[in-house]
Design a protein around this motif. Sequence first.
Motif, mmCIF file in Angstrom:
data_model
loop_
_atom_site.group_PDB
_atom_site.id
_atom_site.type_symbol
_atom_site.label_atom_id
_atom_site.label_comp_id
_atom_site.label_asym_id
_atom_site.label_seq_id
_atom_site.Cartn_x
_atom_site.Cartn_y
_atom_site.Cartn_z
ATOM 1 N N ALA A 165 0.714 -1.159 -0.021
ATOM 2 C CA ALA A 165 -0.010 0.123 0.058
ATOM 3 C C ALA A 165 0.880 1.448 -0.208
ATOM 4 C CB ALA A 165 -0.888 0.084 1.190
ATOM 5 N N LEU A 166 2.058 1.179 0.768
ATOM 6 C CA LEU A 166 2.938 2.259 0.977
ATOM 7 C C LEU A 166 3.365 2.656 -0.686
ATOM 8 C CD1 LEU A 166 4.441 4.504 2.317
ATOM 9 C CD2 LEU A 166 6.138 2.825 2.628
ATOM 10 N N MET A 167 3.769 1.607 -1.292
ATOM 11 C CA MET A 167 4.370 1.764 -2.958
ATOM 12 C C MET A 167 3.210 2.395 -3.659
ATOM 13 S SD MET A 167 6.387 -1.356 -4.415
ATOM 14 C CE MET A 167 4.907 -2.618 -4.143
ATOM 15 N N PHE A 168 2.118 2.095 -3.654
ATOM 16 C CA PHE A 168 0.913 2.565 -4.324
ATOM 17 C C PHE A 168 0.111 4.043 -3.811
ATOM 18 C CE2 PHE A 168 1.095 -1.657 -5.940
ATOM 19 C CZ PHE A 168 1.006 -1.449 -7.151
ATOM 20 N N ALA A 169 0.280 4.145 -2.582
ATOM 21 C CA ALA A 169 -0.032 5.292 -1.918
ATOM 22 C C ALA A 169 1.013 6.438 -2.182
ATOM 23 C CB ALA A 169 -0.122 5.431 -0.403
ATOM 24 N N SER A 170 2.234 6.020 -2.275
ATOM 25 C CA SER A 170 3.354 7.244 -2.747
ATOM 26 C C SER A 170 3.156 7.345 -4.074
ATOM 27 C CB SER A 170 4.560 6.800 -2.484
ATOM 28 O OG SER A 170 4.970 5.441 -2.787
ATOM 29 N N MET A 171 3.035 6.437 -4.916
ATOM 30 C CA MET A 171 2.915 6.445 -6.428
ATOM 31 C C MET A 171 1.513 7.537 -6.688
ATOM 32 S SD MET A 171 3.065 3.415 -8.972
ATOM 33 C CE MET A 171 2.248 3.393 -10.440
ATOM 34 N N GLY A 172 0.504 7.250 -5.746
ATOM 35 C CA GLY A 172 -0.813 8.174 -6.181
ATOM 36 C C GLY A 172 -0.524 9.561 -5.977
ATOM 37 N N LEU A 173 0.386 9.911 -4.839
ATOM 38 C CA LEU A 173 0.599 11.186 -4.430
ATOM 39 C C LEU A 173 1.557 11.630 -5.691
ATOM 40 C CD1 LEU A 173 2.289 11.755 -0.869
ATOM 41 C CD2 LEU A 173 -0.249 11.916 -1.621
ATOM 42 N N VAL A 174 2.273 11.028 -6.309
ATOM 43 C CA VAL A 174 3.121 11.451 -7.478
ATOM 44 C C VAL A 174 1.881 12.119 -8.712
ATOM 45 C CG1 VAL A 174 4.554 11.293 -9.214
ATOM 46 C CG2 VAL A 174 5.102 10.524 -6.921
ATOM 47 N N ILE A 175 1.049 10.937 -8.841
ATOM 48 C CA ILE A 175 0.172 11.063 -9.871
ATOM 49 C C ILE A 175 -0.951 12.445 -9.429
ATOM 50 C CG2 ILE A 175 -2.133 10.098 -10.947
ATOM 51 C CD1 ILE A 175 0.520 8.798 -11.653
ATOM 52 N N THR A 176 -1.407 12.456 -7.919
ATOM 53 C CA THR A 176 -1.984 13.447 -7.845
ATOM 54 C C THR A 176 -1.478 14.766 -7.971
ATOM 55 O OG1 THR A 176 -2.987 12.148 -6.167
ATOM 56 C CG2 THR A 176 -3.476 14.504 -5.909
ATOM 57 N N SER A 177 -0.183 14.884 -7.917
ATOM 58 C CA SER A 177 0.638 16.246 -7.994
ATOM 59 C C SER A 177 0.630 16.845 -9.441
ATOM 60 C CB SER A 177 1.889 16.111 -7.243
ATOM 61 O OG SER A 177 2.860 15.354 -8.395
ATOM 62 N N LEU A 178 0.399 15.423 -10.328
ATOM 63 C CA LEU A 178 0.290 15.841 -11.619
ATOM 64 C C LEU A 178 -0.820 16.266 -12.407
ATOM 65 C CD1 LEU A 178 2.922 12.880 -12.663
ATOM 66 C CD2 LEU A 178 3.468 15.242 -12.920
ATOM 67 N N VAL A 179 -1.935 15.638 -11.828
ATOM 68 C CA VAL A 179 -3.240 15.798 -12.817
ATOM 69 C C VAL A 179 -3.826 17.394 -12.544
ATOM 70 C CG1 VAL A 179 -3.951 13.499 -12.336
ATOM 71 C CG2 VAL A 179 -4.846 15.200 -10.504
ATOM 72 N N LYS A 180 -4.490 17.634 -13.652
ATOM 73 C CA LYS A 180 -5.219 19.116 -13.475
ATOM 74 C C LYS A 180 -6.678 18.807 -13.042
ATOM 75 C CE LYS A 180 -1.888 21.623 -15.004
ATOM 76 N NZ LYS A 180 -1.040 21.024 -14.509
ATOM 77 N N SER A 181 -7.293 17.722 -13.379
ATOM 78 C CA SER A 181 -8.368 17.473 -13.096
ATOM 79 C C SER A 181 -8.794 16.263 -12.337
ATOM 80 C CB SER A 181 -9.363 17.512 -14.285
ATOM 81 O OG SER A 181 -10.527 16.749 -14.374
ATOM 82 N N ILE A 182 -9.662 16.010 -11.515
ATOM 83 C CA ILE A 182 -9.975 14.579 -10.901
ATOM 84 C C ILE A 182 -10.382 13.697 -12.023
ATOM 85 C CG2 ILE A 182 -12.429 15.030 -10.540
ATOM 86 C CD1 ILE A 182 -11.833 13.861 -7.664
ATOM 87 N N ASN A 183 -10.694 13.854 -13.187
ATOM 88 C CA ASN A 183 -11.208 12.901 -14.105
ATOM 89 C C ASN A 183 -9.775 12.307 -14.739
ATOM 90 O OD1 ASN A 183 -13.775 13.529 -14.017
ATOM 91 N ND2 ASN A 183 -13.363 15.490 -15.223
ATOM 92 N N HIS A 184 -8.698 12.988 -14.563
ATOM 93 C CA HIS A 184 -7.498 12.372 -15.225
ATOM 94 C C HIS A 184 -7.127 11.114 -14.367
ATOM 95 C CE1 HIS A 184 -6.211 16.482 -16.822
ATOM 96 N NE2 HIS A 184 -7.443 16.140 -17.618
#
Lengths: 269, 305
Positions: A165-184
């Motif tokens: 979960a730590l791997m995917f949560a941290s990857m999730g943070l990276v993705i969240t920092s990149l997206v402009k809209s929640i749909n992405h």
Amino acid sequence: MSNQSSKTLQSSPTHTPRFLQQSIGVWSRHFKVYSKNLISNMLPPLLEPFIFLAGIGLGLGRYIDKMDGVPYVRFLLTGLLVSASMFTSAFECTYGTFIRMKFDKVYHVMLGSPISATSLMTGELLWASTKGLVFTLSVLFVGYISGIFVLGEALIAPILGFLNALMFASMGLVITSLVKSINHFTFFFTGLLSPMFFFAGVVFPLQELPESLQIISEIMPLTHPIRIVRMFMEQSFSIIILWDFLYIIVFSLIMSFIGIRRIKNILII
Amino acid sequence: MIVSINNLHKTFKGFKAVDGIDFEVEQGKCYGLLGPNGAGKSTSMYCLYGLVKPDHRSDTHMSVMGYDPRKREIEIKSLTGIVPQENNLDRELNVRENLQIYARLHAIPPNIAKDRIDEQLEFMELTEKANVPVQALSGGMQRRLAFARALLNKPKLLLLDEPTTGLDPQVRQVLWAKLRNLMKENVTIILTTHYMEEAYRLADHVYIVNNGKNVIDGRPQSLVQENIESFVLELKDPELMKHFEQDSDGIRVESADEGGYAYSNDISQLQKISEKMTTERHSVIIRQSNLEDLFLKITGRGLNE
């Protein structure tokens, strides 16, 4: 500078929380919100493995006797121990974090209390990993009560659930920092996580795959915790377990570093 | 001085939101930051506790209770209570649970936290609502809860970002009274507001800022006395503007789309004008000038956006 400071009154706080205490404060905020709707929140992680068991056990399982020398329901449920933690933690640190950051603006207020943006995001990761652990535990529980796992077996799984979960949560943070809209986020889920579910050894063993796909599987994060859990389940260990652990640790560290840093730069402008 | 800020700058993607603001804050007093939308009030406030990083300059000096917010935000936040523009409460949780979360974030030991929460619930008159989910509270109650949340750590400094925007007059009066009580206990308050009345009634000192710069500051009463004529004649109908000769006989005229304003220190001058307009009297008002008049004189009547 010193001239300025000496003019102002110095007050000292009686107590300032340390880094980990700050993160645990964040964790307990999420815990409180989550446990508020405990029944509706705990239903999916318990129900989902049952649905898989019913669907696979009663349906597909009749046609496939064994997979890699293991009864198929057992093979599948072992994979679910890890994949359940992937989906929940990835969800928490993408949609969850995005909503807290942009829609509910919870972080904006939380950062008014004595916590730093770094400890805030560390708290997010701890929470998402805890949720991963809980989801792994519920699959384990289903395995025990359905008799597919022997009681006391796979006790390492929750630890792997947490790390995965730590791997995917941290990857999730990276993705969240990149997206402009929640749909992405759909790109992340359909483009990365769904393929991972099929090509990281959850539903069938990787050695059946063509060599080129095996290399890709080796790059995928989910492959490694699954392989470790299977080794413990079937009590057949190989040296590759060291590579798997190393992968998990290095991947989590790199992604956490990038993710926390990038979100921090969004929060503190 | 409990807060001392000199030459604060903040640039967002090439836009100068704060362009050299200064302010000094004495303990136990209330300070108002006034300015149109986008003047740099909130940004300046965020800089005080590290939510916004000021531009990196060697000539910027910042001290908040002896700490530099660029380095020691945690200490500052331990001693500060913050009421943001939006309440941002946890809507699914009840009133007490909302406060429990923040008691924890402030690292208040659990045995003390319970008493603190009860104390703040009582102070903000929310005791009976302790177990009510936030989404069932009125806007005024939610605001009071946001205040209770900011007071949990017994702050020495209170930062209020538009504290009473959108509230009904009763709630505003109640909150103002609470804030005066806190000032008696030597709590320092810095607030941003668009309500001149709020600034006039609460603030010991106001800073009017515009385009990221200080424009004028001082006691609200003396600012009005010293910087604007004592009386104003207000015309609601722009058509009536024809009765004015521009800026004559000690009268200063300001016209705007919504009507016209004639300022003078001599009320009899204004009364004379008013008499000329006997037929249209209903849309003429003569009153004392206030902080709003000063504010509009300084920051202009047009939209700043």
